[in-house]
Design a protein around this motif. Structure first.
Motif, PDB file in Angstrom:
ATOM      1  N   GLU A  39       0.834  -1.202   0.000  1.00 43.73           N
ATOM      2  CA  GLU A  39       0.000   0.000   0.000  1.00 43.73           C
ATOM      3  C   GLU A  39       0.869   1.253   0.000  1.00 43.73           C
ATOM      4  O   GLU A  39       0.573   2.234  -0.688  1.00 43.73           O
TER       5      GLU A  39
ATOM      6  N   GLN B 244       3.913   1.460  -1.216  1.00 47.30           N
ATOM      7  CA  GLN B 244       4.547   1.556  -2.531  1.00 47.30           C
ATOM      8  C   GLN B 244       3.586   2.159  -3.556  1.00 47.30           C
ATOM      9  O   GLN B 244       3.998   2.935  -4.423  1.00 47.30           O
ATOM     10  N   ILE B 245       2.311   1.804  -3.459  1.00 44.79           N
ATOM     11  CA  ILE B 245       1.318   2.384  -4.366  1.00 44.79           C
ATOM     12  C   ILE B 245       1.199   3.881  -4.116  1.00 44.79           C
ATOM     13  O   ILE B 245       1.128   4.684  -5.054  1.00 44.79           O
ATOM     14  N   LEU B 246       1.207   4.278  -2.832  1.00 43.50           N
ATOM     15  CA  LEU B 246       1.162   5.705  -2.521  1.00 43.50           C
ATOM     16  C   LEU B 246       2.406   6.417  -3.032  1.00 43.50           C
ATOM     17  O   LEU B 246       2.334   7.548  -3.519  1.00 43.50           O
TER      18      LEU B 246
ATOM     19  N   PHE C  95       4.116   5.619  -5.655  1.00 38.54           N
ATOM     20  CA  PHE C  95       3.932   5.776  -7.100  1.00 38.54           C
ATOM     21  C   PHE C  95       3.131   7.033  -7.399  1.00 38.54           C
ATOM     22  O   PHE C  95       3.491   7.837  -8.265  1.00 38.54           O
ATOM     23  N   HIS C  96       2.014   7.196  -6.673  1.00 39.36           N
ATOM     24  CA  HIS C  96       1.162   8.360  -6.919  1.00 39.36           C
ATOM     25  C   HIS C  96       1.886   9.662  -6.544  1.00 39.36           C
ATOM     26  O   HIS C  96       1.738  10.678  -7.235  1.00 39.36           O
ATOM     27  N   GLU C  97       2.675   9.622  -5.465  1.00 36.43           N
ATOM     28  CA  GLU C  97       3.424  10.815  -5.076  1.00 36.43           C
ATOM     29  C   GLU C  97       4.456  11.177  -6.151  1.00 36.43           C
ATOM     30  O   GLU C  97       4.642  12.348  -6.481  1.00 36.43           O
ATOM     31  N   GLN C  98       5.128  10.166  -6.690  1.00 36.60           N
ATOM     32  CA  GLN C  98       6.121  10.402  -7.737  1.00 36.60           C
ATOM     33  C   GLN C  98       5.468  10.981  -8.982  1.00 36.60           C
ATOM     34  O   GLN C  98       5.989  11.906  -9.611  1.00 36.60           O
ATOM     35  N   ARG C  99       4.290  10.442  -9.322  1.00 37.45           N
ATOM     36  CA  ARG C  99       3.582  10.934 -10.500  1.00 37.45           C
ATOM     37  C   ARG C  99       3.153  12.384 -10.307  1.00 37.45           C
ATOM     38  O   ARG C  99       3.285  13.211 -11.221  1.00 37.45           O
ATOM     39  N   LYS C 100       2.630  12.691  -9.111  1.00 36.85           N
ATOM     40  CA  LYS C 100       2.220  14.063  -8.836  1.00 36.85           C
ATOM     41  C   LYS C 100       3.413  15.019  -8.882  1.00 36.85           C
ATOM     42  O   LYS C 100       3.304  16.135  -9.399  1.00 36.85           O
TER      43      LYS C 100
ATOM     44  N   GLU D  85       4.275  15.621 -12.473  1.00 32.77           N
ATOM     45  CA  GLU D  85       3.314  16.527 -13.106  1.00 32.77           C
ATOM     46  C   GLU D  85       3.568  17.965 -12.671  1.00 32.77           C
ATOM     47  O   GLU D  85       3.478  18.898 -13.470  1.00 32.77           O
TER      48      GLU D  85
END
Length: 260
Positions: free
Chosen positions: A207, A209-211, A213-218, A221
């Motif tokens: 969980e 690691q999924i967060l 990923f989203h932090e890295q994507r944000k 961006e």
């Protein structure tokens, strides 16, 4: 009082989709909060917002339960609490054993939400002889040598595994052989079970690691937006005396910042 061995929820036989079953606890949590505040009725929009789903999905989910609410009034909170609790099998006693009483297992044993949701921690089990007899959350830890007898004596059908990864599969095999048919697995490994045994896996590292990923994507961006903003600002013409003058690079023939 009935125990977990005498009855199993009929959600599958009634054709309720697994996705709906997974959302029922969300609705129940939101409804319980409303009930504690003595709220008598709730609209589908209000309940959906509290549960974190859209109202159309909520109404579809409730249609599987045969609950459609009353137009202009909404849903009766207490009746829905009962209806969902019954569907989830929470109107009876479910004895649970926790195997592996390290930091995580002890934290689970101390969690006060089990009893209020129909689950009774019947036993705590650990392989360390030094742990035997020590009370955790008021329950004495028992040695894993007695696992099968503990399962039988308490009529347990739900087991929680909080052991290290290497011990999880052997523990799982023993639980299943002793009659446990549902397992909540906190160990960081995939368990192999026979047909008819349900396993739910909780992996905190996945969980996180999924967060990540989203932090890295944000962050990517945000960086791209900042870079795009810098290009438009630097490369834009500057107005001087009513005439537009292009910004040039040091050689006089290129913008100081070029698009990537």
């Amino acid at each position: 009082m009935a125990t977990g061995r005498t009855h199993r929820p009929a959600t599958r036989s009634r054709g309720i989709p697994e996705a709906t079953v997974a959302r029922l606890p969300l609705y129940l949590r939101a409804l319980t909060g409303l009930s504690e505040r003595s709220v008598p009725t709730v609209s589908s929009e209000e309940l959906a917002a509290a549960a974190g789903v859209n109202s159309a999905k909520l109404r579809k989910d409730f249609s599987y339960l045969g609950s459609y609410g009353t137009r202009g009034v909404g849903y009766d909170v207490e009746y829905l609490v009962y209806q969902i609790s019954r569907e989830l099998g929470l109107t009876q006693d479910w004895p649970v054993v926790i195997v592996g009483i390290g930091n995580l297992g002890a934290a689970l044993a101390n969690y006060g939400g089990f009893a209020s949701r129909g689950f009774r921690v019947a036993a705590l089990i650990d392989a360390d002889p030094a742990m035997a007899g020590k009370p955790v959350a008021g329950i004495p830890v028992q040695h894993s040598d007695d696992l099968e007898k503990i399962i039988s004596d308490n009529g347990v059908s739900i087991g929680v595994i909080a052991t290290p990864a290497g011990a999880a599969q052997p523990v799982c095999d023993r639980l299943v052989a002793a009659g446990v048919t549902s397992i909540l697995n906190f160990a960081p490994t995939v368990l192999s079970v026979p047909e008819g045994v349900d396993v739910r896996k909780v992996d905190l590292s996945i969980e996180l690691q999924i967060l990540a990923f989203h932090e890295q994507r944000k962050a990517g961006e945000d960086a791209a937006a900042a870079e795009a903003g810098g290009v438009s600002e630097v490369a834009a013409p500057v107005v001087r005396g009513g005439a537009a003058v292009d910004r040039k690079g040091p050689d006089g023939d290129m913008p100081a910042v070029m698009p990537a």
